[in-house]
Scaffold this motif. Structure first.
Motif, PDB file in Angstrom:
ATOM      1  N   MET A   3       0.851  -1.186   0.000  1.00 10.93           N
ATOM      2  CA  MET A   3       0.000   0.000   0.000  1.00 10.93           C
ATOM      3  C   MET A   3       0.888   1.237   0.000  1.00 10.93           C
ATOM      4  SD  MET A   3      -3.034  -1.086   0.033  1.00 10.93           S
ATOM      5  CE  MET A   3      -4.491  -1.153   0.975  1.00 10.93           C
ATOM      6  N   ILE A   4       0.368   2.310  -0.554  1.00 13.96           N
ATOM      7  CA  ILE A   4       1.068   3.588  -0.558  1.00 13.96           C
ATOM      8  C   ILE A   4       0.512   4.409   0.594  1.00 13.96           C
ATOM      9  CG2 ILE A   4       1.487   5.697  -1.860  1.00 13.96           C
ATOM     10  CD1 ILE A   4       1.178   4.021  -4.418  1.00 13.96           C
ATOM     11  N   LYS A   5       1.411   4.833   1.484  1.00 11.69           N
ATOM     12  CA  LYS A   5       0.981   5.637   2.636  1.00 11.69           C
ATOM     13  C   LYS A   5       0.986   7.112   2.250  1.00 11.69           C
ATOM     14  CE  LYS A   5       2.353   2.448   6.200  1.00 11.69           C
ATOM     15  NZ  LYS A   5       3.035   2.248   7.468  1.00 11.69           N
ATOM     16  N   VAL A  27     -10.804   3.514   1.032  1.00 13.37           N
ATOM     17  CA  VAL A  27      -9.392   3.608   1.400  1.00 13.37           C
ATOM     18  C   VAL A  27      -9.316   3.649   2.921  1.00 13.37           C
ATOM     19  CG1 VAL A  27      -7.333   5.054   1.266  1.00 13.37           C
ATOM     20  CG2 VAL A  27      -8.777   4.764  -0.734  1.00 13.37           C
ATOM     21  N   ARG A  28      -8.446   2.817   3.484  1.00 17.71           N
ATOM     22  CA  ARG A  28      -8.338   2.730   4.944  1.00 17.71           C
ATOM     23  C   ARG A  28      -7.350   3.748   5.492  1.00 17.71           C
ATOM     24  NH1 ARG A  28      -6.870  -3.441   5.757  1.00 17.71           N
ATOM     25  NH2 ARG A  28      -4.914  -2.398   5.364  1.00 17.71           N
ATOM     26  N   THR A  29      -7.496   4.018   6.787  1.00 15.90           N
ATOM     27  CA  THR A  29      -6.510   4.832   7.487  1.00 15.90           C
ATOM     28  C   THR A  29      -5.529   3.893   8.162  1.00 15.90           C
ATOM     29  OG1 THR A  29      -7.852   4.925   9.492  1.00 15.90           O
ATOM     30  CG2 THR A  29      -8.119   6.723   7.905  1.00 15.90           C
ATOM     31  N   CYS A  30      -4.281   4.349   8.317  1.00 18.91           N
ATOM     32  CA  CYS A  30      -3.304   3.540   9.038  1.00 18.91           C
ATOM     33  C   CYS A  30      -2.791   4.265  10.274  1.00 18.91           C
ATOM     34  CB  CYS A  30      -2.152   3.133   8.115  1.00 18.91           C
ATOM     35  SG  CYS A  30      -1.261   4.496   7.387  1.00 18.91           S
ATOM     36  N   SER A  31      -3.178   5.529  10.432  1.00 13.78           N
ATOM     37  CA  SER A  31      -2.883   6.290  11.657  1.00 13.78           C
ATOM     38  C   SER A  31      -3.876   7.442  11.703  1.00 13.78           C
ATOM     39  CB  SER A  31      -1.438   6.791  11.653  1.00 13.78           C
ATOM     40  OG  SER A  31      -1.272   7.826  10.715  1.00 13.78           O
ATOM     41  N   THR A  32      -3.694   8.326  12.663  1.00 11.89           N
ATOM     42  CA  THR A  32      -4.653   9.423  12.817  1.00 11.89           C
ATOM     43  C   THR A  32      -4.615  10.412  11.672  1.00 11.89           C
ATOM     44  OG1 THR A  32      -3.062  10.651  14.133  1.00 11.89           O
ATOM     45  CG2 THR A  32      -4.662   9.294  15.327  1.00 11.89           C
ATOM     46  N   GLU A  36      -3.778   4.502   3.804  1.00 14.68           N
ATOM     47  CA  GLU A  36      -3.144   3.476   2.985  1.00 14.68           C
ATOM     48  C   GLU A  36      -3.939   3.371   1.688  1.00 14.68           C
ATOM     49  OE1 GLU A  36      -2.962  -0.172   5.228  1.00 14.68           O
ATOM     50  OE2 GLU A  36      -0.968   0.326   5.942  1.00 14.68           O
ATOM     51  N   VAL A  37      -3.315   3.768   0.585  1.00 15.41           N
ATOM     52  CA  VAL A  37      -3.995   3.801  -0.705  1.00 15.41           C
ATOM     53  C   VAL A  37      -3.426   2.678  -1.578  1.00 15.41           C
ATOM     54  CG1 VAL A  37      -4.497   5.223  -2.729  1.00 15.41           C
ATOM     55  CG2 VAL A  37      -4.228   6.303  -0.494  1.00 15.41           C
ATOM     56  N   PRO A  38      -4.282   1.835  -2.162  1.00 10.46           N
ATOM     57  CA  PRO A  38      -3.786   0.820  -3.092  1.00 10.46           C
ATOM     58  C   PRO A  38      -3.131   1.500  -4.302  1.00 10.46           C
ATOM     59  CG  PRO A  38      -6.080   0.404  -2.506  1.00 10.46           C
ATOM     60  CD  PRO A  38      -5.723   1.746  -1.961  1.00 10.46           C
ATOM     61  N   VAL A  55       4.058  11.338   0.715  1.00  9.33           N
ATOM     62  CA  VAL A  55       3.716  10.048   0.126  1.00  9.33           C
ATOM     63  C   VAL A  55       4.884   9.101   0.346  1.00  9.33           C
ATOM     64  CG1 VAL A  55       3.088   8.839  -1.996  1.00  9.33           C
ATOM     65  CG2 VAL A  55       2.248  11.151  -1.602  1.00  9.33           C
ATOM     66  N   ASP A  56       4.639   8.023   1.100  1.00 11.15           N
ATOM     67  CA  ASP A  56       5.683   7.052   1.451  1.00 11.15           C
ATOM     68  C   ASP A  56       6.938   7.735   1.998  1.00 11.15           C
ATOM     69  OD1 ASP A  56       4.264   4.765   0.988  1.00 11.15           O
ATOM     70  OD2 ASP A  56       4.971   4.505  -1.067  1.00 11.15           O
TER      71      ASP A  56
END
Length: 175
Positions: A3-5, A27-32, A36-38, A55-56
């Motif tokens: 995933m691309i953060k 698209v999910r969140t991975c922190s506040t 995380e984008v496919p 981005v990353d």
């Protein structure tokens, strides 16, 4: 799947979140403050939402910004005996010495006159610097309002001890 953060700029987080939940799948969140984008979906992310994002772990540079930088870095050559264009004051550093108005007008007339005016200005600055008393190494300079603190190696004046210390570390590391 990798995933691309994406950490959107603060002012664009809400707009990016609206775009993220409108996707299928969402698209999910991975922190506040990070998503995380496919990779297949990242290419469809709106450009205006990515500008200013991380981005990353790297600052996102838009193609528009790349075009501006490429256009600005093109080599420009002058035409002999034509005056150079005047630059805005923002193009000069904080310690730049401005030419007096008569020399500035002369500098805009021809390259030969410009060289002569610049030489005169540099000599005037060098003479002014040579007339100042160099600071003795190890002595604590005064921090008073407008007090000049001078580098003991090259006699460059500074208004603060911090500025002098930074100059010595960068310009005279061997001293």
């Amino acid at each position: 799947m990798n995933m691309i953060k994406v950490r959107p700029a603060r002012e664009l987080r809400v707009a990016f979140a609206r775009w993220a939940v409108a996707q299928t799948p969402k698209v999910r969140t991975c922190s506040t403050n990070e998503f995380e984008v496919p990779p297949r979906l990242f290419t469809y992310a709106p450009e205006e939402l990515l500008i200013g994002s991380i981005v990353d772990g790297h600052r996102y540079r838009s193609p528009l910004e790349d075009e501006r930088l490429a256009a600005a870095s093109q080599v420009r050559t002058g035409i002999p005996e034509e005056p150079l264009p005047l630059l805005p004051d923002s193009a000069y550093g904080p310690d730049a010495v401005s030419l007096p108005e008569p020399e500035r007008q002369l500098a805009a007339t021809s390259p030969a006159t410009a060289r002569a005016a610049m030489t005169a200005a540099v000599v005037a600055v060098d003479v002014a610097a040579a007339n100042q008393q160099p600071a003795t190494p190890g002595a604590a300079p005064s921090e008073g309002e407008g007090a000049d603190i001078v580098c003991g190696v090259c006699t460059r004046p500074f208004t603060t001890k911090r500025g002098l210390d930074m100059h010595r570390r960068q310009a005279h590391p061997e001293a």
